[in-house]
Motif scaffolding. Structure first.
Motif, short mmCIF file in Angstrom:
data_model
loop_
_atom_site.label_atom_id
_atom_site.label_comp_id
_atom_site.label_asym_id
_atom_site.label_seq_id
_atom_site.Cartn_x
_atom_site.Cartn_y
_atom_site.Cartn_z
N ALA A 53 9.63 1.08 -6.24
CA ALA A 53 9.48 1.08 -4.77
C ALA A 53 8.63 -0.10 -4.31
CB ALA A 53 8.86 2.40 -4.31
N ALA A 54 7.57 -0.40 -5.06
CA ALA A 54 6.69 -1.52 -4.70
C ALA A 54 7.44 -2.85 -4.80
CB ALA A 54 5.45 -1.54 -5.60
N ALA A 55 8.24 -3.00 -5.87
CA ALA A 55 9.01 -4.24 -6.04
C ALA A 55 10.04 -4.41 -4.92
CB ALA A 55 9.72 -4.24 -7.41
N MET A 56 10.69 -3.33 -4.56
CA MET A 56 11.67 -3.38 -3.47
C MET A 56 11.00 -3.74 -2.14
SD MET A 56 14.69 -2.74 -4.74
CE MET A 56 14.12 -3.66 -6.18
N GLU A 57 9.81 -3.22 -1.92
CA GLU A 57 9.09 -3.51 -0.68
C GLU A 57 8.65 -4.97 -0.62
OE1 GLU A 57 7.22 -3.10 3.05
OE2 GLU A 57 8.83 -2.03 2.04
N LEU A 58 8.23 -5.51 -1.77
CA LEU A 58 7.87 -6.94 -1.82
C LEU A 58 9.08 -7.80 -1.48
CD1 LEU A 58 5.59 -7.28 -4.97
CD2 LEU A 58 4.96 -7.83 -2.62
N GLY A 59 10.24 -7.43 -2.03
CA GLY A 59 11.47 -8.16 -1.72
C GLY A 59 11.80 -8.10 -0.24
N ARG A 60 11.62 -6.93 0.36
CA ARG A 60 11.89 -6.78 1.80
C ARG A 60 10.95 -7.65 2.62
NH1 ARG A 60 10.18 -4.60 6.24
NH2 ARG A 60 8.24 -3.88 5.28
N ARG A 61 9.67 -7.64 2.26
CA ARG A 61 8.69 -8.44 3.01
C ARG A 61 8.95 -9.93 2.83
NH1 ARG A 61 2.86 -5.31 2.17
NH2 ARG A 61 3.63 -3.22 2.71
N GLY A 75 16.42 0.03 -2.42
CA GLY A 75 15.15 0.02 -1.71
C GLY A 75 14.96 1.18 -0.76
N LYS A 76 16.05 1.85 -0.42
CA LYS A 76 15.97 3.00 0.50
C LYS A 76 15.70 4.32 -0.22
CE LYS A 76 19.20 0.85 3.77
NZ LYS A 76 20.56 0.96 4.37
N LEU A 77 15.82 4.33 -1.55
CA LEU A 77 15.61 5.57 -2.29
C LEU A 77 14.15 6.00 -2.22
CD1 LEU A 77 17.73 5.11 -5.57
CD2 LEU A 77 18.38 6.27 -3.45
N SER A 78 13.94 7.27 -2.04
CA SER A 78 12.57 7.81 -2.02
C SER A 78 12.05 7.94 -3.45
CB SER A 78 12.57 9.19 -1.36
OG SER A 78 13.30 10.12 -2.17
#
Length: 232
Positions: A91-99, A69-72
């Protein structure tokens, strides 16, 4: 004659190797991280399938999703077969997981008595000028999974689909049902149609181990409970 490059798109894999179908048929928990990422990217490159490419991406971050999730976008696009659109999808999937991790789990209301059903449903149907019939689906801890409108305009005027109620209960994993409808007239006396429908749903649920726990008639300031009155 030059051979056409082999397609590594997921749709060309054997069905047993297709992560989308595996998720559909066996459930999301059966998929590896690489298979889940492969669903996001859809295809690999000329040398690698989507899963193989996903394994390589994950290996680069020690198979740690937090690090992924940290990869650009640029870092993701350094992998052959990952263009801008695929990088953005990851990136969007990783951000959803973080939220999702940051949000509190929804606290499900536990039904402990007829008054707790009244408190749940009175704001929904207690002051309506027309009649509505609702089902409250409960888990085995008597916590509300979902409440759902089944009909509008009165029980006698609208056919209540018993099969649909049971189908929804099975899909939700519900073990208990509470029926609720309002009487805009203010009367708390159950009609024969009210009683017949209650029994119809009760008998339908018995063969599926789904219990009808109560049926409430709700008005603006009061309610009638079939369970409290021992007529369930």
């Amino acid at each position: 004659m030059q051979e056409k490059p082999t397609s590594f798109s997921i749709k060309h894999w054997s069905q047993d190797d297709q992560p989308r179908e595996k998720l559909r048929d066996k459930g999301k928990a059966t998929l590896s991280d690489a298979e889940l990422v492969a669903i996001l990217i859809g295809s690999g490159n000329k040398e690698e399938s989507a899963v193989e490419l996903s394994k390589r991406i994950l290996a680069s971050v020690g198979n740690n999703l937090n690090e992924l999730g940290k990869l650009s976008l640029k870092q993701l696009m350094d992998f052959k077969g990952i263009g801008e659109a695929k990088a953005i999808t990851i990136a969007a999937a990783m951000e959803l997981g973080r939220r999702r991790r940051g949000e509190e789990a929804l606290e499900r209301k536990k039904i402990t008595s007829s008054i707790s059903v009244f408190e749940l449903m009175q704001p929904v149907i207690g002051e309506l000028p027309h009649e509505e019939f609702w089902i409250v689906y409960l888990n085995n801890s008597n916590k509300v999974i979902q409440k759902q409108q089944l009909s509008k305009g009165g029980i006698t005027g609208t056919l209540v689909d018993v099969r649909l109620v049971m189908k929804n209960a099975l899909e939700l994993g519900a073990t208990g049902l509470i029926l609720a409808h309002n009487h805009p007239s203010g009367t708390l006396k159950p009609s024969e149609a009210d009683k017949q429908l209650t029994q119809k749903l009760k008998y339908a649920g018995e063969s599926l181990d789904i219990k009808v726990l109560d049926h409430l008639i709700i008005t603006e300031k009061a309610y009638f409970s079939f369970a409290d009155e021992n007529i369930l």
